[in-house]
Write a protein that holds these residues in place. Structure first.
Motif, mmCIF file in Angstrom:
data_model
loop_
_atom_site.group_PDB
_atom_site.id
_atom_site.type_symbol
_atom_site.label_atom_id
_atom_site.label_comp_id
_atom_site.label_asym_id
_atom_site.label_seq_id
_atom_site.Cartn_x
_atom_site.Cartn_y
_atom_site.Cartn_z
ATOM 1 N N MET A 62 5.500 11.889 -3.144
ATOM 2 C CA MET A 62 5.652 10.437 -3.019
ATOM 3 C C MET A 62 5.694 10.011 -1.553
ATOM 4 O O MET A 62 5.038 9.039 -1.169
ATOM 5 N N MET A 63 6.458 10.727 -0.748
ATOM 6 C CA MET A 63 6.565 10.374 0.678
ATOM 7 C C MET A 63 5.207 10.519 1.384
ATOM 8 O O MET A 63 4.825 9.678 2.188
ATOM 9 N N ARG A 64 4.503 11.592 1.051
ATOM 10 C CA ARG A 64 3.210 11.838 1.691
ATOM 11 C C ARG A 64 2.207 10.749 1.295
ATOM 12 O O ARG A 64 1.521 10.186 2.155
ATOM 13 N N GLN A 65 2.113 10.423 0.013
ATOM 14 C CA GLN A 65 1.164 9.401 -0.441
ATOM 15 C C GLN A 65 1.577 7.998 -0.003
ATOM 16 O O GLN A 65 0.721 7.143 0.235
ATOM 17 N N GLY B 185 -0.878 5.669 2.053
ATOM 18 C CA GLY B 185 -1.158 4.302 1.613
ATOM 19 C C GLY B 185 -0.795 3.273 2.668
ATOM 20 O O GLY B 185 -1.550 2.337 2.918
ATOM 21 N N GLY B 186 0.357 3.440 3.312
ATOM 22 C CA GLY B 186 0.772 2.507 4.364
ATOM 23 C C GLY B 186 -0.151 2.561 5.569
ATOM 24 O O GLY B 186 -0.532 1.529 6.119
ATOM 25 N N LEU C 42 2.305 5.896 -7.528
ATOM 26 C CA LEU C 42 1.261 6.503 -8.346
ATOM 27 C C LEU C 42 1.419 8.020 -8.485
ATOM 28 O O LEU C 42 0.894 8.599 -9.429
ATOM 29 N N VAL C 43 2.102 8.657 -7.546
ATOM 30 C CA VAL C 43 2.298 10.108 -7.634
ATOM 31 C C VAL C 43 3.764 10.448 -7.877
ATOM 32 O O VAL C 43 4.215 11.537 -7.534
ATOM 33 N N GLY D 162 0.817 -1.209 0.000
ATOM 34 C CA GLY D 162 0.000 0.000 0.000
ATOM 35 C C GLY D 162 0.847 1.253 0.000
ATOM 36 O O GLY D 162 0.561 2.225 -0.712
ATOM 37 N N ALA D 163 1.907 1.236 0.804
ATOM 38 C CA ALA D 163 2.809 2.388 0.844
ATOM 39 C C ALA D 163 3.517 2.562 -0.495
ATOM 40 O O ALA D 163 3.591 3.681 -1.031
ATOM 41 N N ALA D 164 4.027 1.482 -1.055
ATOM 42 C CA ALA D 164 4.737 1.571 -2.331
ATOM 43 C C ALA D 164 3.799 2.009 -3.451
ATOM 44 O O ALA D 164 4.166 2.843 -4.290
#
Length: 148
Positions: A58-61, A65-66, A49-50, A42-44
């Motif tokens: 990327m870090m925020r999404q 996700g994680g 995706l962004v 989920g994190a990856a």
């Protein structure tokens, strides 16, 4: 409106494909199938995706996700434990299990009952007076078969 639905469905399909691919890859690499695979996938997926939005996006999404998948997996574990506890309580209320078949067939189980244990010890000869081959304890052997 129809175009927006197709775009949303397409985005979800891309997310699902990417998530499943990463989840299966992690399971194969780690040789373990546990909730951590889904959380990391989920994190990856969120981060990839962004990717065009830069490192900060990327870090925020990835964090979103994680965390989201962590909450889903945690809820799944909680519900599974609650259902397992309810099943354990129901098992305690059920009737005791019957004795093994070997003790029934040997005639040692239920000595006070004259039904199944007696029939089992006599080769299931329930009706000796009928003369029917199905009641013959040696049914199946050529010597015992009355029609051969």
């Amino acid at each position: 409106l129809l175009v927006a639905r197709g775009g949303l469905g397409g985005n979800f399909a891309v997310w699902g494909l990417m998530f499943s691919s990463i989840d299966c890859t992690l399971a194969a690499l780690r040789r373990k199938e546990d909730p951590w695979n889904s959380i990391m996938a989920g994190a990856a997926t969120g981060g990839l995706l962004v990717a065009r939005g830069g490192r900060k996006a990327m870090m925020r999404q990835a964090a979103v996700g994680g965390i989201l998948l962590g909450l889903i997996e945690g809820l799944n574990i909680f519900i599974s434990q609650q259902l397992a506890g309810a099943e354990d309580q129901q098992v305690g209320m059920q009737v005791a299990t019957p004795p093994p078949v070997s003790t029934i067939l040997s005639g040692t189980a239920g000595q006070d009952a004259s039904g199944l244990a007696d029939a089992a010890s006599q080769g299931f000869n329930l009706n000796k007076a009928s003369g029917n081959i199905y009641d013959d304890p040696g049914f199946g052997s050529p010597a015992a078969n009355k029609f051969s």
